[in-house]
Scaffold this motif. Structure first.
Motif, PDB file in Angstrom:
ATOM      1  N   ALA A  63       6.622  -3.604  -7.470  1.00 57.07           N
ATOM      2  CA  ALA A  63       5.906  -3.311  -6.221  1.00 57.07           C
ATOM      3  C   ALA A  63       5.557  -4.611  -5.491  1.00 57.07           C
ATOM      4  N   ASP A  64       5.769  -4.640  -4.168  1.00 61.06           N
ATOM      5  CA  ASP A  64       5.352  -5.819  -3.401  1.00 61.06           C
ATOM      6  C   ASP A  64       4.003  -5.593  -2.722  1.00 61.06           C
ATOM      7  N   LEU A  65       3.469  -4.369  -2.832  1.00 66.12           N
ATOM      8  CA  LEU A  65       2.093  -4.102  -2.389  1.00 66.12           C
ATOM      9  C   LEU A  65       1.437  -3.158  -3.402  1.00 66.12           C
ATOM     10  N   VAL A  66       0.299  -3.590  -3.919  1.00 63.23           N
ATOM     11  CA  VAL A  66      -0.449  -2.776  -4.878  1.00 63.23           C
ATOM     12  C   VAL A  66      -1.848  -2.543  -4.294  1.00 63.23           C
ATOM     13  N   ILE A  67      -2.259  -1.264  -4.223  1.00 60.50           N
ATOM     14  CA  ILE A  67      -3.596  -0.972  -3.691  1.00 60.50           C
ATOM     15  C   ILE A  67      -4.403  -0.203  -4.731  1.00 60.50           C
ATOM     16  N   LEU A  68      -5.528  -0.768  -5.141  1.00 60.09           N
ATOM     17  CA  LEU A  68      -6.418  -0.080  -6.066  1.00 60.09           C
ATOM     18  C   LEU A  68      -7.237   0.943  -5.289  1.00 60.09           C
ATOM     19  N   CYS A  69      -7.081   2.224  -5.645  1.00 63.94           N
ATOM     20  CA  CYS A  69      -7.761   3.313  -4.930  1.00 63.94           C
ATOM     21  C   CYS A  69      -8.546   4.201  -5.888  1.00 63.94           C
ATOM     22  N   SER A  70      -9.005   3.638  -6.995  1.00 62.97           N
ATOM     23  CA  SER A  70      -9.819   4.396  -7.952  1.00 62.97           C
ATOM     24  C   SER A  70     -11.280   3.965  -7.786  1.00 62.97           C
ATOM     25  N   PRO A  71     -12.230   4.641  -8.451  1.00 62.55           N
ATOM     26  CA  PRO A  71     -13.633   4.218  -8.353  1.00 62.55           C
ATOM     27  C   PRO A  71     -13.792   2.762  -8.805  1.00 62.55           C
ATOM     28  N   VAL A  72     -14.674   1.994  -8.186  1.00 64.34           N
ATOM     29  CA  VAL A  72     -14.745   0.551  -8.447  1.00 64.34           C
ATOM     30  C   VAL A  72     -15.085   0.215  -9.907  1.00 64.34           C
ATOM     31  N   GLY A  73     -15.710   1.127 -10.611  1.00 64.60           N
ATOM     32  CA  GLY A  73     -16.029   0.890 -12.019  1.00 64.60           C
ATOM     33  C   GLY A  73     -14.791   0.793 -12.903  1.00 64.60           C
ATOM     34  N   THR A  74     -13.640   1.238 -12.409  1.00 66.70           N
ATOM     35  CA  THR A  74     -12.395   1.193 -13.189  1.00 66.70           C
ATOM     36  C   THR A  74     -11.590  -0.069 -12.899  1.00 66.70           C
ATOM     37  N   TYR A  75     -11.986  -0.837 -11.878  1.00 66.23           N
ATOM     38  CA  TYR A  75     -11.132  -1.939 -11.402  1.00 66.23           C
ATOM     39  C   TYR A  75     -10.866  -3.015 -12.449  1.00 66.23           C
ATOM     40  N   GLU A  76     -11.885  -3.377 -13.228  1.00 65.01           N
ATOM     41  CA  GLU A  76     -11.698  -4.472 -14.171  1.00 65.01           C
ATOM     42  C   GLU A  76     -10.614  -4.106 -15.200  1.00 65.01           C
ATOM     43  N   ALA A  77     -10.729  -2.913 -15.750  1.00 62.45           N
ATOM     44  CA  ALA A  77      -9.739  -2.467 -16.740  1.00 62.45           C
ATOM     45  C   ALA A  77      -8.350  -2.341 -16.112  1.00 62.45           C
ATOM     46  N   VAL A  78      -8.310  -1.829 -14.907  1.00 56.37           N
ATOM     47  CA  VAL A  78      -7.019  -1.682 -14.217  1.00 56.37           C
ATOM     48  C   VAL A  78      -6.393  -3.062 -13.985  1.00 56.37           C
ATOM     49  N   ALA A  79      -7.209  -4.008 -13.507  1.00 57.47           N
ATOM     50  CA  ALA A  79      -6.694  -5.351 -13.210  1.00 57.47           C
ATOM     51  C   ALA A  79      -6.154  -6.017 -14.477  1.00 57.47           C
ATOM     52  N   LYS A  80      -6.881  -5.865 -15.565  1.00 58.01           N
ATOM     53  CA  LYS A  80      -6.458  -6.414 -16.846  1.00 58.01           C
ATOM     54  C   LYS A  80      -5.112  -5.809 -17.254  1.00 58.01           C
ATOM     55  N   PRO A 108      -9.941 -12.696 -11.572  1.00 59.18           N
ATOM     56  CA  PRO A 108      -9.539 -13.451 -12.764  1.00 59.18           C
ATOM     57  C   PRO A 108      -8.265 -12.937 -13.446  1.00 59.18           C
ATOM     58  N   HIS A 109      -7.899 -11.695 -13.153  1.00 57.81           N
ATOM     59  CA  HIS A 109      -6.747 -11.110 -13.840  1.00 57.81           C
ATOM     60  C   HIS A 109      -5.460 -11.150 -13.006  1.00 57.81           C
ATOM     61  N   VAL A 110      -5.564 -11.698 -11.790  1.00 57.46           N
ATOM     62  CA  VAL A 110      -4.380 -11.768 -10.927  1.00 57.46           C
ATOM     63  C   VAL A 110      -3.694 -13.114 -11.149  1.00 57.46           C
ATOM     64  N   PRO A 111      -2.442 -13.104 -11.598  1.00 62.69           N
ATOM     65  CA  PRO A 111      -1.763 -14.368 -11.925  1.00 62.69           C
ATOM     66  C   PRO A 111      -1.445 -15.219 -10.686  1.00 62.69           C
ATOM     67  N   GLU A 112      -1.222 -16.525 -10.895  1.00 61.43           N
ATOM     68  CA  GLU A 112      -0.732 -17.444  -9.850  1.00 61.43           C
ATOM     69  C   GLU A 112       0.503 -16.847  -9.178  1.00 61.43           C
ATOM     70  N   GLY A 113       0.594 -17.022  -7.854  1.00 58.74           N
ATOM     71  CA  GLY A 113       1.800 -16.553  -7.172  1.00 58.74           C
ATOM     72  C   GLY A 113       1.715 -15.101  -6.733  1.00 58.74           C
ATOM     73  N   VAL A 114       0.627 -14.430  -7.122  1.00 61.90           N
ATOM     74  CA  VAL A 114       0.351 -13.078  -6.609  1.00 61.90           C
ATOM     75  C   VAL A 114      -0.887 -13.205  -5.722  1.00 61.90           C
ATOM     76  N   HIS A 115      -0.878 -12.537  -4.562  1.00 61.01           N
ATOM     77  CA  HIS A 115      -1.954 -12.730  -3.582  1.00 61.01           C
ATOM     78  C   HIS A 115      -2.962 -11.606  -3.628  1.00 61.01           C
ATOM     79  N   PHE A 116      -4.170 -11.913  -4.076  1.00 61.32           N
ATOM     80  CA  PHE A 116      -5.221 -10.896  -4.101  1.00 61.32           C
ATOM     81  C   PHE A 116      -6.135 -11.040  -2.895  1.00 61.32           C
ATOM     82  N   ILE A 117      -6.240  -9.967  -2.110  1.00 56.60           N
ATOM     83  CA  ILE A 117      -7.121  -9.938  -0.937  1.00 56.60           C
ATOM     84  C   ILE A 117      -7.886  -8.619  -0.968  1.00 56.60           C
ATOM     85  N   ALA A 118      -9.185  -8.692  -1.173  1.00 55.39           N
ATOM     86  CA  ALA A 118      -9.982  -7.466  -1.283  1.00 55.39           C
ATOM     87  C   ALA A 118     -10.207  -6.831   0.087  1.00 55.39           C
TER      88      ALA A 118
END
Ligand SMILES: NC(=O)c1ccc[n+]([C@@H]2O[C@H](COP(=O)([O-])OP(=O)(O)OC[C@H]3O[C@@H](n4cnc5c(N)ncnc54)[C@H](OP(=O)(O)O)[C@@H]3O)[C@@H](O)[C@H]2O)c1
Ligand SMILES: NC(=O)c1ccc[n+]([C@@H]2O[C@H](COP(=O)([O-])OP(=O)(O)OC[C@H]3O[C@@H](n4cnc5c(N)ncnc54)[C@H](OP(=O)(O)O)[C@@H]3O)[C@@H](O)[C@H]2O)c1
Lengths: 309, 309
Positions: A63-80, A108-118
């Motif tokens: 995927a060249d675009l990933v969007i987290l659309c779950s409740p925010v309490g799940t984000y850490e586990a999803v990102a990991k 912290p879980h997004v590797p170098e070369g991947v762009h995280f923008i909240a």
């Protein structure tokens, strides 16, 4: 714009992004992930995605675009879980209703070369699940992005364009400021709505039946807001504690002074405060965030006032 | 049903009664009274009444039904003014949002042989004035009458029938119980809406422009409620002090416990309270006091979700 979009969670917001992205022809393929089999089945059945996965790691591959659309309490586990499987150059974003906690949990879980923008689209209804979405949800609404100083300029520009083509206008601010603004415009209103509905449900001198029957005097509108998803809102309050408590302090202070004015029969103060509130309402209508059409509780037969005029 | 109806005040409620009474053919002639020349002119222009008077005493002469439709703070003076001019056998009623204070202020001025029965239609919008009314306002809503034990049975039956034919269902209760029920279903919701709008307008860290721009997250719905007429609401709070203060006490107590749950990160309590609130919402929809249609801030182009489905 994107070859493959992965939606982690396809509830109200995820399914609306699917509808709006297909309406504008922004993506080649859409895939999704969600833990409940029934939701996965339904999302495929509705054509929201080409394929649903149980494991978000499977959904983000390629995927060249990933969007987290779950409740925010799940984000850490999803990102990991997805971190190691993200494609180089991909953009990772989210739609969560709080931003400081999301940046803290995801970055912290997004590797170098991947762009995280909240991000956070300021649009919604009180309904949830894959059936609740529709393409027009974001039209004329604002989407806030909180990229931080280090964000990749090209990735940011591309994500901004994506939201514009979903129908929104885009505003950039810091996560801290976002959380303060949303505490007053969204989180506190929901907290108060939940609270008054619960107060009404536990009175001895007025029955629940009466509360429901005579709800057209204003209470009805609060029950609508309080119908929003409990898990999503639990996570919002757990993750925006400081700003919500600050706004709640101000609210209670102001309420005490209104209470005092009522107790001492100070009509002048009451009328003055009630009159001032109208100016903000005019601003909301002027900014196209609501219509001046009166609300009297629409019924299944449609809005008589609107059709009649 | 009635030869001549006198409306004292022709704002939202008075003009809606005129529309609905003419729709059902319930009255021979309608006349009205209101202090402002522009309102009198407009009411005649709209055909809401055959004639408007500056002095309510002139309007009630020869009327067999008189309905007070002005803010409740004006009722005592109006009752004093019209008392000597009321026709024997006439019914006098009102639409005021509080009932104990209305009975206290009006009853002493109603002469023997004239039937006073206080009432309150639980229906409204946030708009006001003679242009705001429409015939469907009362359809499927409740009208509460608080006749008291001494009320004339025939007059009560006739007034009940009148409200049914305006479109409403009728419920009888004591003025005291009415004021308690409405304190929670209408007065407190309005107080809280006015309060949060004012809190939002006086923050240092979030501008009014931001509050307005990002209002679609929930705040918008509170500004709608807070757009209601300041004078009408001032009079409500001045005249239902005890019940409002009691409900406000309960609300603040409950809010403190929610605040505590947020402060200590007690997600379980939050989720439980948010889930309970949904049951009341289902009751409101089931009782036809609102539709399950999602609300996302309708725009002038209409409700995309509704038309699309
Ligand atoms: N509702 C609003 O008005 C609104 C507005 C703006 C932003 N937001 C934000 O948008 C996000 C989603 O809200 P929503 O209203 O769309 O909620 P929703 O309709 O309840 O949908 C939530 C989705 O998340 C999925 N999910 C739950 N746990 C998951 C996990 N561990 N991994 C992957 N997916 C998971 C659910 O799948 P299952 O059905 O399989 O459990 C469901 O598809 C939240 O972060 C919220 O803060 C909401
Ligand atoms: N709004 C609601 O949702 C709602 C619902 C149920 C019941 N109520 C009750 O209905 C009543 C009217 O509310 P509304 O919403 O119709 O208000 P509104 O639209 O503001 O109209 C008030 C009317 O009262 C007139 N008025 C003011 N002072 C008067 C006086 N001294 N003598 C005669 N008329 C006078 C005004 O005339 P001018 O324009 O000439 O000043 C205007 O026509 C209130 O008692 C309220 O508690 C309201």
């Amino acid at each position: 714009m994107f070859k493959r979009l992965a939606l982690i969670g396809v509830g109200l917001i995820g399914s609306s992004i699917s509808h709006a992205a297909r309406r504008a022809g922004l993506v080649g393929e859409i895939v999704g992930a969600s833990p409940t089999p029934a939701t996965r089945e339904r999302a495929e059945e509705l054509g929201l995605v080409a394929k649903m996965y149980a494991d978000p790691a499977d959904a983000v591959r390629g995927a060249d675009l990933v969007i987290l659309c779950s409740p925010v309490g799940t984000y850490e586990a999803v990102a990991k879980a997805i971190g190691p499987h993200l494609q180089q150059g991909a953009i990772v974003t989210d739609v969560g209703s709080v931003k400081c906690a999301v940046v803290r949990d995801v970055a912290p879980h997004v590797p170098e070369g991947v762009h995280f923008i909240a991000g956070h689209p300021i649009a919604g209804t009180e309904q949830s699940g894959p059936d609740a979405g529709f393409a027009e949800l974001f039209d004329g609404r604002w989407c806030i992005l909180t990229p931080g100083d280090a964000a990749d300029k090209d990735a940011l520009a591309k994500l901004q364009e994506f939201w514009r083509r979903l129908g929104s206008e885009v505003e950039i601010m810091s996560p801290e400021h976002h959380d303060m603004v949303l505490a007053i415009t969204s989180h506190l209103p929901h907290l108060i709505a939940y609270n008054i509905v619960n107060t009404a449900a536990h009175l001895e001198r007025v029955t629940d039946t009466e509360v429901i029957k005579f709800s057209a005097g204003g209470f009805r509108d609060f029950t609508r807001i309080a119908a929003s998803d409990p898990v999503m809102w639990r996570d919002v309050f757990l993750n925006n504690k400081d700003a919500v408590l600050e706004m709640l302090g101000r609210f209670s202070e102001d309420l005490s002074s209104l209470q005092r004015a009522i107790r001492f029969g100070d009509g002048e103060t009451l009328e003055k405060l009630f009159t001032e509130a109208r100016a903000i309402r005019r601003g909301v209508i002027h900014a196209n965030q609501d219509t001046p059409q009166p609300d009297f509780g629409r019924r299944a037969t449609g809005d008589a006032k609107v059709t009649q005029r």
